[in-house]
Design an enzyme around this catalytic site. Structure first.
Site, PDB file in Angstrom:
ATOM      1  N   GLU A 213      50.898  31.727  28.295  1.00 30.32           N
ATOM      2  CA  GLU A 213      51.631  32.662  28.210  1.00 30.32           C
ATOM      3  C   GLU A 213      51.281  33.771  28.996  1.00 30.32           C
ATOM      4  OE1 GLU A 213      54.447  32.647  26.683  1.00 30.32           O
ATOM      5  OE2 GLU A 213      54.009  30.854  24.994  1.00 30.32           O
TER       6      GLU A 213
ATOM      7  N   GLU B 172      53.495  43.873  37.649  1.00 32.21           N
ATOM      8  CA  GLU B 172      53.039  44.238  36.194  1.00 32.21           C
ATOM      9  C   GLU B 172      51.987  45.100  36.208  1.00 32.21           C
ATOM     10  OE1 GLU B 172      50.752  41.375  33.541  1.00 32.21           O
ATOM     11  OE2 GLU B 172      52.279  41.664  32.140  1.00 32.21           O
TER      12      GLU B 172
ATOM     13  N   LYS C 267      37.882  31.502  22.812  1.00 33.34           N
ATOM     14  CA  LYS C 267      37.042  32.445  23.910  1.00 33.34           C
ATOM     15  C   LYS C 267      37.966  33.839  23.952  1.00 33.34           C
ATOM     16  CE  LYS C 267      36.612  34.526  27.417  1.00 33.34           C
ATOM     17  NZ  LYS C 267      36.655  36.049  27.438  1.00 33.34           N
TER      18      LYS C 267
ATOM     19  N   CYS D 201      52.928  42.525  26.635  1.00 33.24           N
ATOM     20  CA  CYS D 201      53.553  41.552  27.696  1.00 33.24           C
ATOM     21  C   CYS D 201      55.014  41.617  27.832  1.00 33.24           C
ATOM     22  CB  CYS D 201      53.351  40.021  27.457  1.00 33.24           C
ATOM     23  SG  CYS D 201      53.715  39.472  25.940  1.00 33.24           S
TER      24      CYS D 201
HETATM   25  P1  NAD Z   1      43.224  38.067  31.332  1.00 35.14           P
HETATM   26  O1  NAD Z   1      44.052  37.112  32.291  1.00 35.14           O
HETATM   27  O2  NAD Z   1      42.476  39.012  32.178  1.00 35.14           O
HETATM   28  O3  NAD Z   1      42.250  37.776  30.218  1.00 35.14           O
HETATM   29  C1  NAD Z   1      42.699  36.809  29.291  1.00 35.14           C
HETATM   30  C2  NAD Z   1      41.571  36.027  29.001  1.00 35.14           C
HETATM   31  O4  NAD Z   1      41.238  34.987  29.768  1.00 35.14           O
HETATM   32  C3  NAD Z   1      40.331  36.713  28.610  1.00 35.14           C
HETATM   33  O5  NAD Z   1      39.793  35.948  27.492  1.00 35.14           O
HETATM   34  C4  NAD Z   1      39.500  36.453  29.705  1.00 35.14           C
HETATM   35  O6  NAD Z   1      38.229  36.397  29.495  1.00 35.14           O
HETATM   36  C5  NAD Z   1      39.796  35.097  30.258  1.00 35.14           C
HETATM   37  N1  NAD Z   1      39.708  34.579  31.618  1.00 35.14           N
HETATM   38  C6  NAD Z   1      39.980  35.653  32.629  1.00 35.14           C
HETATM   39  N2  NAD Z   1      39.675  34.802  33.922  1.00 35.14           N
HETATM   40  C7  NAD Z   1      39.343  33.459  33.137  1.00 35.14           C
HETATM   41  C8  NAD Z   1      38.909  32.308  34.107  1.00 35.14           C
HETATM   42  N3  NAD Z   1      38.937  32.137  35.580  1.00 35.14           N
HETATM   43  N4  NAD Z   1      38.908  30.939  33.490  1.00 35.14           N
HETATM   44  C9  NAD Z   1      38.954  31.295  31.775  1.00 35.14           C
HETATM   45  N5  NAD Z   1      39.275  32.154  31.293  1.00 35.14           N
HETATM   46  C10 NAD Z   1      39.519  33.345  32.013  1.00 35.14           C
HETATM   47  O7  NAD Z   1      44.486  39.253  30.750  1.00 35.14           O
HETATM   48  P2  NAD Z   1      44.218  40.363  29.865  1.00 35.14           P
HETATM   49  O8  NAD Z   1      43.941  41.505  30.845  1.00 35.14           O
HETATM   50  O9  NAD Z   1      43.249  40.238  28.905  1.00 35.14           O
HETATM   51  O10 NAD Z   1      45.530  40.534  29.131  1.00 35.14           O
HETATM   52  C11 NAD Z   1      46.653  41.353  29.729  1.00 35.14           C
HETATM   53  C12 NAD Z   1      47.500  40.315  30.388  1.00 35.14           C
HETATM   54  O11 NAD Z   1      48.038  39.194  29.407  1.00 35.14           O
HETATM   55  C13 NAD Z   1      48.896  40.743  31.142  1.00 35.14           C
HETATM   56  O12 NAD Z   1      48.996  39.917  32.131  1.00 35.14           O
HETATM   57  C14 NAD Z   1      49.850  40.252  30.082  1.00 35.14           C
HETATM   58  O13 NAD Z   1      51.282  40.156  30.363  1.00 35.14           O
HETATM   59  C15 NAD Z   1      49.354  39.020  29.548  1.00 35.14           C
HETATM   60  N6  NAD Z   1      50.014  38.703  28.272  1.00 35.14           N
HETATM   61  C16 NAD Z   1      50.774  37.731  28.085  1.00 35.14           C
HETATM   62  C17 NAD Z   1      51.587  37.679  26.811  1.00 35.14           C
HETATM   63  C18 NAD Z   1      52.514  36.472  26.737  1.00 35.14           C
HETATM   64  O14 NAD Z   1      52.756  36.093  25.772  1.00 35.14           O
HETATM   65  N7  NAD Z   1      53.295  36.036  27.893  1.00 35.14           N
HETATM   66  C19 NAD Z   1      50.965  38.126  25.775  1.00 35.14           C
HETATM   67  C20 NAD Z   1      49.952  39.207  25.950  1.00 35.14           C
HETATM   68  C21 NAD Z   1      49.469  39.249  27.145  1.00 35.14           C
END
Ligand code: NAD
Length: 478
Positions: A249, A382, A173, A283
């Site tokens: 992550e 963040e 997804k 991140c």
């Molecule tokens: P997000 O959590 O909004 O979305 C990530 C993914 O999860 C998307 O595909 C989204 O559609 C899906 N999603 C959201 N809610 C969901 C649910 N309830 N059930 C199932 N899937 C769901 O994150 P984002 O805005 O795309 O990315 C930014 C975030 O990701 C920041 O917090 C960043 O720190 C984090 N991040 C972490 C790492 C790491 O390695 N720790 C790396 C990159 C980004």
């Protein structure tokens, strides 16, 4: 306009209910594609295809899987320019970054795990004179791979590659804001000879949508998410009813600790990268900078000067350092953080506004804020944008307490020429990834992941296989 479809059982298909949504280039505000919005039935079809394919893919040898994966890597490299351009259109990030970092690293992820799986070992323990124990490694099943928008193909392939190498099948997804390169990866996998159903993609949103339907599906065995901490919490709840294996992550609020004896030229150049690369939408970006007081004034002056020299603008321009933020909604969110930081006493030294020369697009100047304290929202939450704070400190104890005073624990950097001090502080920083006198140096064999609310589990090398495979112990009595 291009139509982006789901990829289920080796075919590109529309949503069962015909729903779609628009994909916008944040650098130009133009609609660039129409994306199929997955519903419950689309997710179910994809999971069923992955489950069926698992019965054969799960029985292939590591060498057979590695062969297909190396072919996938070749094809990514052949299509590097095209993929880099699409990544930049989806994200607004500089094309130079997509071309030199994101896409080459995506190819390398496949090569790395293809090699690694062939050399994997398991454990063997003799109970002397009594019995021999050995562990068998087996694929774990159908994986849900849920990826974010900031490094779309790089982070997705960091999951897909070990998943396929381990013999699992998957339903992906992708983030709704960046659906394109994942779809191209599906084309590439098909061309490389990956059997139908091994890799499936359902596009759509998270809560009450494709993401949630996927994480609650009873035939999904494991979930790997990179995303926000709040998303991890929601997924953990929906995965609980069938006790799925989880790898998360999540977000970070990473401290950079700069001691007065640091090499100032090195620390300034690296801090510019660790603060504003990819518009601060990484991140691992350091967003809380703590500088020992004797160096504070010099550091602040030089960092502000370098930040002001960064070129903000058209991602396709080779001289651009900072492109567009991912969306208008995210730009407003980041601006809200800056505004509230000022309301809470913060002082903006540079940035904090949209660049005057950019009419369209979601741009924000690199922003440096001082005069904040530990209780300010900007120091605790963040932001995920080109916004950092700088605070002075006097003692090692004081800076460690401040650096650890957050619910996050993803990464941290330490700058000093005193190695004893560097090791001492590294041992006490509450973060899963620590860099000393560097940033973003990644050896894919090492454990990657966060402590506290920054994640669960580790990715990289053998750690990825600990998640994507099951170990069973066999005990043989002599
Ligand atoms: P997000 O959590 O909004 O979305 C990530 C993914 O999860 C998307 O595909 C989204 O559609 C899906 N999603 C959201 N809610 C969901 C649910 N309830 N059930 C199932 N899937 C769901 O994150 P984002 O805005 O795309 O990315 C930014 C975030 O990701 C920041 O917090 C960043 O720190 C984090 N991040 C972490 C790492 C790491 O390695 N720790 C790396 C990159 C980004």
């Amino acid at each position: 306009m291009e139509k982006i479809q789901h990829f289920i059982n080796g075919e590109f298909v529309a949503s069962v209910d015909g729903k779609t949504f628009e994909n916008i280039n944040p650098a130009t505000d133009e609609v660039i594609s129409e994306v199929c919005e997955g519903g419950r039935q689309d997710v179910h079809n994809a999971v069923t295809a992955a489950k069926t394919a698992f019965s054969t893919w799960g029985k292939t040898t590591p060498a057979e899987r590695a062969k297909v994966m190396n072919r996938i890597a070749d094809l990514i490299e052949e299509r590097q320019e095209e993929l880099a351009l699409l990544e930049t259109k989806d994200t607004g990030k500089p094309f130079s970054l997509s071309r030199h970092l994101d896409i080459p690293r995506a190819a390398y992820n496949f090569r790395f795990f293809a090699d690694f799986v062939k050399g994997l070992s398991t454990e063997c323990f003799e109970m002397e004179g009594v019995a021999l124990n050995y562990a068998l490694r087996r694929p774990a099943g159908v994986a849900a791979l849920i990826s974010p928008w900031n490094l779309p193909l790089l982070l997705l392939t960091w999951k897909v590659a070990p998943c396929l190498a381990a013999g699992d099948t998957c339903v992906i997804k992708p983030a709704e804001l960046t659906p394109t390169t994942a779809t191209k990866l599906a084309e590439i996998c098909k061309e490389a000879g990956l059997p139908d159903g091994v890799l499936n993609i359902v596009h759509g949103f998270g809560p009450d949508s494709a993401g949630a339907y996927l994480t609650e599906h009873p035939d999904v065995d494991l979930i790997s998410l990179t995303g926000e901490t709040t998303t991890g919490k929601a997924i953990m709840q929906s995965a609980a009813s069938t006790l799925k294996k989880l790898s998360f992550e999540l977000g970070g609020k990473n401290p950079n600790i700069v001691f007065a004896d640091a090499d100032i030229d090195d620390v300034i150049e690296t801090t510019i990268r660790s603060s504003f690369s990819n518009q601060g939408e990484v991140c691992l970006c350091g967003s809380r900078i703590y500088v020992e007081r004797p160096l504070y004034d010099t550091f602040v002056e030089r960092l502000v000067e370098r930040a002001q020299a960064l070129q903000v603008g058209d991602p396709m321009d080779e001289s651009t350092n900072v492109g567009a933020l991912i969306s208008r909604e995210h730009l407003h969110r980041v601006e809200g953080f800056v505004q509230r930081a000022v309301e809470q006493g913060g002082r903006i030294l540079t940035g904090g506004k949209r660049p005057a020369h950019m009419g369209k697009g979601c741009y924000l100047e690199p922003t440096i804020i001082v005069d904040v304290n530990e209780s300010c929202e900007i120091v605790q939450q963040e932001v995920f944008g080109p916004v950092i704070t700088i605070q002075p400190f006097d003692t090692e104890e004081e800076v460690l307490a401040a650096a650890n005073n957050t619910r996050y624990g993803l990464s941290g950097t330490i700058w000093t020429t005193d190695l004893k001090k560097a090791h001492r502080v590294a041992g006490q920083l509450e973060a899963g990834i620590i860099w000393i006198n560097s940033w973003f140096l990644r050896d894919l064999r090492t454990p990657f992941g966060g402590m506290k609310e920054s994640g669960i589990g580790r990715e990289g090398g053998v750690h990825s296989f600990e998640f994507f495979s099951e170990l069973k112990n066999v005990c043989v009595k002599f």
